[in-house]
Scaffold this active site. Structure first.
Site, PDB file in Angstrom:
ATOM      1  CG  ASP A 107      61.907  84.817   5.344  1.00  0.00           C
ATOM      2  OD1 ASP A 107      62.032  84.499   6.551  1.00  0.00           O
ATOM      3  OD2 ASP A 107      60.798  84.843   4.765  1.00  0.00           O
ATOM      4  CD  GLU A 108      59.996  80.490   5.446  1.00  0.00           C
ATOM      5  OE1 GLU A 108      60.505  79.439   5.865  1.00  0.00           O
ATOM      6  OE2 GLU A 108      58.907  80.915   5.845  1.00  0.00           O
ATOM      7  CB  ALA A 109      67.948  79.967   5.318  1.00  0.00           C
ATOM      8  CB  CYS A 205      53.527  67.986  22.769  1.00  0.00           C
ATOM      9  SG  CYS A 205      53.079  68.631  24.405  1.00  0.00           S
TER      10      CYS A 205
END
Length: 213
Positions: A107-109, A205
């Protein structure tokens, strides 16, 4: 043959939820996984990953000096304790082989260091265990993180996890950082925050926010 997968997306694209889902799918078939998360991610405690839809899952924290190859290899080699009771009801610990690891999930590499990515390639190539790394690709200044850069270089397969722009119906590919409600494009690369601090946006945007600012 095992492979290194890099699955990236902007914030709110469901990356952590995808990890939890993949882990569940493996474990439903009786196949063990290892889940790692960089300590810097700041989601709850260092031992939990959490999705924005409310699901949580235990994870092994990764520090700068963690050797991911050795952690995976050692985990596979260590005996697991099992508890047995004999006829007299006495409880004893016995050694059993550790369960085979079928997949490593990250996760969150984007917060990993170069050496972590190189260690993950060894997990794939030498231990023949697939690795799925999930994380952001670019930061709020549209610069690659160290982890994402080296995953883009090393990964066998790269996949985008899509989500929509916060302000329109285009695909989000960037993220805006906010301070006191205003978009900013200067500051430290790593700053943990939620929806009040970051919003996923499309290129139009993103550029429009700073022209207006």
């Amino acid at each position: 043959m095992a492979q290194l997968y890099y699955k990236y997306g902007t914030m709110n694209s469901g990356k952590s939820f995808e990890i939890i889902k993949v882990a569940h799918n493996y474990e439903e078939q009786g196949k063990s996984v290892l889940i790692f998360s960089p300590s810097i991610s700041g989601r709850g405690t260092q031992e939990l990953i959490g999705s924005r839809v409310g699901f949580e899952r235990a994870a092994i924290p990764v520090d700068d000096d963690t050797d991911l190859y050795e952690r995976v290899r050692a985990h596979s080699a260590l005996p697991a304790a099992t508890v047995n009771a004999d006829a007299a009801g006495t409880v004893a610990d016995t050694a059993a082989a550790a369960p085979k690891i079928y997949c490593v999930l990250i996760d969150e590499a984007q917060f990993l260091k170069k050496h972590h990515i190189e260690e993950l390639t060894r997990v794939v190539d030498e231990l023949n265990i697939p690795v799925m790394a999930f994380g952001l690709k670019n930061d709020f200044q549209n610069q690659l993180f160290e982890g994402s850069y080296h995953l883009l270089v090393q990964a066998d397969k790269i996949e985008e996890i899509k989500t929509i722009c916060w302000y329109c119906d285009r695909k989000a590919t960037m993220v805006i950082r906010f301070r006191d409600g205003q978009p900013v494009n200067a500051g430290e690369q790593i700053q943990i925050g939620g929806n009040e601090d970051y919003k996923p946006v499309c290129r139009r945007c993103y550029n429009g926010a700073f022209r207006e600012a």
